[in-house]
Design a protein around this motif. Structure first.
Motif: not given
Lengths: 111, 111
Positions: A71-83
């Motif tokens: 019962x888990x979800x995750x959001x990955x952001x690659x690569x991270x940007x200042x915006x």
């Protein structure tokens, strides 16, 4: 009783690295999940969603993973940007057109 | 302008006064929603509407009244404002319930 929980109020990540935002839920009947992004003094904007029949959905730099057994979800952001610095909310479909929202995680991208 | 607008953006009122927050969308979306956002909470649904003349309560409807005589407008009225109704209010619209488009919010302070 919070059915959708975001246990990290804030997260700081170096620019260019991966940001991972987490969300847990308690209701196994939820079958659609969404992530929204919110800048100060603005309304939330839809980012990405996932149906419970999938375990992954990708859109450019954003990927959402769903682990139904945990019962888990995750959001990955690659690569991270200042915006990407913003508050991120996860939400799940409830009954009668209602979205059940987490409290949000503030993501800070450091230059 | 296309989109969803809210007015006023900021409002200060006194306890016991009636206050109406306006919401207007230009997409002809069927669904419209009113949320409040308080520190430490995600967005909590106050009322929603699936179409003109069809409204229903959300999680926290007490003290609020809505109407929807036209598809594009969804005003929210606080009949007798209380300090606990100090919050940021967001209106949203959607063609398909879950992927909602939000207005910029109204910051309401009840003194």
């Amino acid at each position: 009783d919070q059915q959708v929980k975001q246990n990290s109020p804030s997260l700081s990540v170096q620019e260019g690295r991966i940001s991972i935002l987490n969300c847990d839920y308690t209701n196994s009947m939820f079958d659609y999940f969404l992530w929204y992004k919110k800048y100060p003094a603005e309304g939330p904007t839809f980012l990405i969603s996932i149906s419970s029949i999938k375990d992954k959905n990708e859109d450019g730099r954003f990927t959402v993973f769903l682990n139904k057994s945990a019962k888990h979800l995750s959001l990955h952001i690659v690569p991270s940007q200042p915006g990407d610095s913003a508050v991120y909310f996860c939400a799940a479909d409830g009954n009668n057109y209602q979205l059940i929202w987490g409290a949000g995680t503030k993501l800070i991208i450091k230059p | 302008d296309a989109g969803i607008t809210q007015s006023p953006r900021y409002k200060i009122t006194e306890t016991g006064r009636q206050v109406t927050l306006m919401c207007h969308q230009t997409w002809s979306h069927s669904y419209m929603f009113w949320y409040r956002q308080d520190l430490g909470h995600g967005l909590r649904l106050i009322y929603y509407s699936a179409a003109a003349d069809i409204t229903d309560k959300g999680e926290v409807p007490d003290g609020y009244v809505v109407s929807r005589s036209k598809t594009e407008n969804f005003p929210l009225t606080l009949e007798s404002a209380t300090r606990s109704q100090t919050s940021v209010y967001f209106c949203a619209s959607s063609a398909q319930v879950y992927e909602q488009y939000f207005g910029p919010g109204t910051r309401l302070t009840v003194t």
